[in-house]
Enzyme design. Structure first.
Site, mmCIF file in Angstrom:
data_model
loop_
_atom_site.group_PDB
_atom_site.id
_atom_site.type_symbol
_atom_site.label_atom_id
_atom_site.label_comp_id
_atom_site.label_asym_id
_atom_site.label_seq_id
_atom_site.Cartn_x
_atom_site.Cartn_y
_atom_site.Cartn_z
ATOM 1 N N GLY A 210 -30.489 -33.622 34.246
ATOM 2 C CA GLY A 210 -29.055 -34.065 34.573
ATOM 3 C C GLY A 210 -28.752 -35.345 34.068
ATOM 4 N N ASP A 391 -28.535 -16.709 18.842
ATOM 5 C CA ASP A 391 -27.868 -15.587 18.691
ATOM 6 C C ASP A 391 -26.461 -15.836 18.041
ATOM 7 O OD1 ASP A 391 -29.419 -14.611 20.700
ATOM 8 O OD2 ASP A 391 -28.355 -13.697 21.789
ATOM 9 N N ARG A 450 -38.221 -39.569 21.160
ATOM 10 C CA ARG A 450 -39.065 -38.271 21.526
ATOM 11 C C ARG A 450 -40.091 -37.766 20.640
ATOM 12 N NH1 ARG A 450 -34.464 -35.215 25.170
ATOM 13 N NH2 ARG A 450 -34.729 -36.746 26.945
ATOM 14 N N HIS A 570 -35.225 -28.920 22.205
ATOM 15 C CA HIS A 570 -33.670 -28.872 21.782
ATOM 16 C C HIS A 570 -33.533 -28.680 20.141
ATOM 17 C CE1 HIS A 570 -29.565 -30.477 22.436
ATOM 18 N NE2 HIS A 570 -29.584 -30.390 21.057
ATOM 19 N N ALA A 614 -27.785 -34.791 25.127
ATOM 20 C CA ALA A 614 -27.352 -33.307 24.932
ATOM 21 C C ALA A 614 -26.151 -33.179 26.032
ATOM 22 C CB ALA A 614 -28.365 -32.818 25.338
ATOM 23 N N LEU A 615 -26.197 -33.620 27.293
ATOM 24 C CA LEU A 615 -25.226 -33.192 28.263
ATOM 25 C C LEU A 615 -23.947 -33.957 27.875
ATOM 26 C CD1 LEU A 615 -27.226 -33.519 31.618
ATOM 27 C CD2 LEU A 615 -26.762 -31.574 30.039
HETATM 28 P P1 ADP Z 1 -25.126 -25.852 25.639
HETATM 29 O O1 ADP Z 1 -26.021 -26.945 26.237
HETATM 30 O O2 ADP Z 1 -25.036 -25.951 24.409
HETATM 31 O O3 ADP Z 1 -24.251 -25.629 26.662
HETATM 32 P P2 ADP Z 1 -26.852 -23.803 26.940
HETATM 33 O O4 ADP Z 1 -28.433 -23.504 26.774
HETATM 34 O O5 ADP Z 1 -26.645 -24.787 28.243
HETATM 35 O O6 ADP Z 1 -26.120 -24.715 25.791
HETATM 36 O O7 ADP Z 1 -26.069 -22.604 27.254
HETATM 37 C C1 ADP Z 1 -26.040 -21.620 26.293
HETATM 38 C C2 ADP Z 1 -25.717 -20.419 27.048
HETATM 39 O O8 ADP Z 1 -25.442 -19.332 26.103
HETATM 40 C C3 ADP Z 1 -26.738 -19.793 27.911
HETATM 41 O O9 ADP Z 1 -26.221 -19.330 29.302
HETATM 42 C C4 ADP Z 1 -27.158 -18.495 27.185
HETATM 43 O O10 ADP Z 1 -27.392 -17.272 28.373
HETATM 44 C C5 ADP Z 1 -25.741 -17.941 26.337
HETATM 45 N N1 ADP Z 1 -25.881 -17.003 25.457
HETATM 46 C C6 ADP Z 1 -26.946 -17.250 24.483
HETATM 47 N N2 ADP Z 1 -26.624 -16.153 23.696
HETATM 48 C C7 ADP Z 1 -25.717 -15.578 24.081
HETATM 49 C C8 ADP Z 1 -25.016 -14.295 23.463
HETATM 50 N N3 ADP Z 1 -25.480 -13.514 22.496
HETATM 51 N N4 ADP Z 1 -24.047 -13.665 24.368
HETATM 52 C C9 ADP Z 1 -23.443 -14.385 25.273
HETATM 53 N N5 ADP Z 1 -24.140 -15.444 25.672
HETATM 54 C C10 ADP Z 1 -25.177 -16.155 25.116
#
Ligand code: ADP
Length: 634
Positions: A210, A391, A450, A570, A614-615
């Site tokens: 957080g 993805d 880190r 990360h 990151a946040l």
């Molecule tokens: P950031 O910190 O950049 O916001 P997070 O890891 O918190 O990244 O969130 C990325 C979100 O994207 C996750 O909830 C993950 O499940 C979602 N995600 C990843 N790949 C896909 C996809 N192909 N389609 C839809 N959602 C996706």
């Protein structure tokens, strides 16, 4: 006492699997006695259909104690014929483990079976519930074979119709960046659809500690800590070996505090003051009142609940972009039931699918370029939730996006040895804890970068270390850590060690007591009141005094320790963006209509991301992407 446990409409929703091969029968003649002896019989038959499957419980209420992230008690009530109620007494983190508890229990009752998929991001909790229910069902008289049978009963939903969805703005990924973007675009008056692969919002962001770095320039806190936005810039840029894009780094740090103010305007609460998060290099991290990253999502959900125009589409995975006349106009997705969901935007589209920490193939491939880490194969765990598989990076690359700095992958020295997750980490702030290897010695500047800390950990025996601290942080012995876990619970679950003396602690840690005591005594010399206070130690550590100026060393029992391992955290590489969060292609041109924010992007943090940035990244670039996607017109 018999029950056809797939019947009527429920039956239509079940995949019977192996069940079609068996009849589960509490034989008429011995049904009663079976129930009495809690030992029903299973008779296999080749010809029986699932309709014939029958099962008998010894009606009553049964309990079992199991361990998810914490110990929990699962209580199951069964009638003669069915599981009627599941209650779970738990201390799992709200917003992370808690939703899994509700959905897994509900599904077990719905399908009267145990083949329930773990909820993404809460695998330990999910599996523990299934284990607990299984144990209760055994107490209710089911044999191993009957349990095995129930383990084949799972929910299937008939494939839904293909769907076409349209909104002004489309967001892909409901993590920190995606939700900041969605709310911002909605505040700009746009309808928004958020496509999310998992069954809930949160991504990796909700699993974080957080900490959010931001400098409120000129504030009392910033002055007291001798901090400034420029200092934040320099540490971010230099902390990444000056490999980050300086324009993007400026964008990040300049907009960090406005980001905090925006979150507060949405109702999010932070504790007063700041702290130094591991690898943050300076006390400038703001700590949300809610544990882990849950405060962000409570805030975003609250916004959605009180405004119209944001539609969340869960369990739907984006697969490829739709391009029309050189503009990205939509995305083709696979829905929950395998159906095709085509989502289109009349304004912009925001890619916010996070990094690739859980894609072992990708992380090994890109680590080959930098060769920074000895290995990133499947033996190295990750703090990430399972859907973080790159993805969006793959999809964007397919339409020409330029990928930058993919070889920059961050590991933390703070992973749970079983799961790689950050939970169970007992530290609160850098200043008040040390790292001790299995020989009882310190080995690195625990206030450093880190990557330096984790590379040093790879050199230690068994690649393991303990975080060691005294009770200054846990004065009552039941306070919570940054992950919403109470230290008392961690100790009772064996995930943290507690001892009245350092000697006793060394015994629990199984390290030489002399070394541990000497290490602590040497460290204490640099802390408040020590003969070397204010000096840099032999590892280069300068952070000994916490923001309250009270850390006088590790000298106040009881003492605490928790074992930790390297964990992939990360991925700093990803799609190239400009300061408007537009995606850049391999020819240096903007890909029209497409914006990106968060961990899916690359080139902001350079070789090493500062803890707590990151946040900030999700909020700052999420807001920029949301604003610009809303303003984008074809
Ligand atoms: P950031 O910190 O950049 O916001 P997070 O890891 O918190 O990244 O969130 C990325 C979100 O994207 C996750 O909830 C993950 O499940 C979602 N995600 C990843 N790949 C896909 C996809 N192909 N389609 C839809 N959602 C996706």
């Amino acid at each position: 006492m018999k029950h056809n446990f797939y019947k009527g409409t429920v039956k239509k929703m079940l995949s019977i699997g192996l069940v079609a091969m068996f009849t589960v029968t509490a034989f008429a003649g011995c049904a009663k006695s079976n129930a009495d002896t809690k030992n029903p019989t299973i008779a296999p038959t080749q010809s029986a259909s699932s309709e014939d499957a029958e099962i008998a419980y010894s009606a009553g209420t049964y309990s079992a104690t199991v361990t998810g992230m914490h110990e929990m008690t699962v209580t199951v009530t069964v009638s003669d014929t069915a599981i009627t109620d599941i209650q779970i007494d738990h201390k799992e983190t709200p917003g992370v483990g808690e939703p899994a508890i509700k959905s897994i229990s509900a599904e077990i009752i719905e399908i009267q079976g145990l083949a329930v998929d773990a909820v993404s991001g809460a695998t330990l909790t999910s599996n523990a519930i299934i284990e607990g229910v299984t144990e209760c069902l055994k107490q209710a008289g089911l044999s191993e074979s009957e349990i095995n049978l129930l383990l084949t009963v799972k929910k299937i939903t008939e494939q839904a119709e293909d769907q076409e969805l349209t909104a002004d703005v489309l967001v892909i990924g409901a993590g920190g960046a995606g939700m900041a973007a969605a709310v911002t675009a909605n505040q700009a008056g746009k309808t928004v659809i958020v496509i999310e692969k998992a069954s809930k919002m949160g991504g990796n962001t909700i699993l974080s500690g957080g900490a959010l770095n931001a400098v409120d320039e000129g504030s009392e806190t910033a002055i007291a800590n001798k901090d400034s936005v420029e200092n934040h810039y320099n540490q971010t840029f230099e902390g990444g070996d000056k490999k980050g894009d300086s324009v993007l780094v400026h964008t990040l740090v300049d907009n960090a505090w406005p980001g905090v103010e925006w979150l507060k305007s949405l109702g999010m609460e932070f504790f007063d003051g700041v702290f130094t998060v591991t690898g943050g290099m300076w006390p400038r991290a703001h700590k949300p009142v809610e544990p882990e990253g849950t405060g962000f999502f409570k805030t975003y959900q609250n916004y959605i609940d009180n405004h119209t125009g944001i539609t969340m589409v869960y369990n739907t995975t984006a697969k490829e972009f739709i391009m029309e006349d050189g503009v990205v106009t939509g995305v083709v997705c696979t829905g929950e039931t395998g159906n095709t969901v085509t989502a289109k935007a009349t304004n912009g589209i925001i890619l916010a699918t996070g990094g690739f920490g859980r894609n072992v193939e990708m992380r090994m491939k890109y680590n080959e370029i930098s060769k920074k880490w000895p290995t990133l194969d499947e033996t190295i765990p990750s703090t990430n939730t399972s859907g973080i598989t790159g993805d969006g990076i793959i999809m964007a690359e397919a339409i020409g996006a330029n990928l930058v700095q993919m070889e920059n992958i961050q590991l933390l020295p703070l992973g749970d040895p079983e799961t790689g997750s950050l939970s169970g980490n007992i530290e609160h702030a850098v200043e008040s804890r040390i790292f001790i290897n299995l020989e009882g010695n310190r080995f690195v500047n625990e206030g450093g970068r880190r990557d330096d800390m984790t590379l040093a950990l790879f050199e230690q025996p068994e690649t393991k270390m303990y975080i060691v601290m005294d009770s200054d942080t846990y004065q009552k012995g039941n306070e919570i850590n940054n992950f919403g876990e109470s230290i008392a619970d961690l100790v009772s679950a064996g995930r943290a060690l507690k001892a009245e003396t350092l000697e006793e602690l060394a015994g629990l840690m199984n390290v030489p007591a002399d070394n541990l005591i000497a290490s602590v005594e040497e460290y204490n010399r640099y802390c408040k009141g020590g003969d070397l206070e204010g000096q840099t130690d032999k590892f280069g550590r300068t952070l000994f005094t916490d923001t309250d100026g009270v850390n006088n060393g590790i000298n106040n029992g009881p003492y605490y320790a928790a074992i930790r391992v390297p964990t992939v955290h990360h991925t700093m590489g990803g799609v190239q963006i400009n300061e408007q969060a537009q995606i850049i292609d391999t020819n240096g041109n903007v890909i029209t209509g497409l914006f990106a924010a968060g961990e899916v992007t690359g080139g902001i943090h350079g070789t090493n991301r500062l803890g707590g940035n990151a946040l900030t990244d999700t909020v700052v670039f999420g807001r920029i992407a949301g604003t610009n996607a809303a303003a984008f017109e074809r």
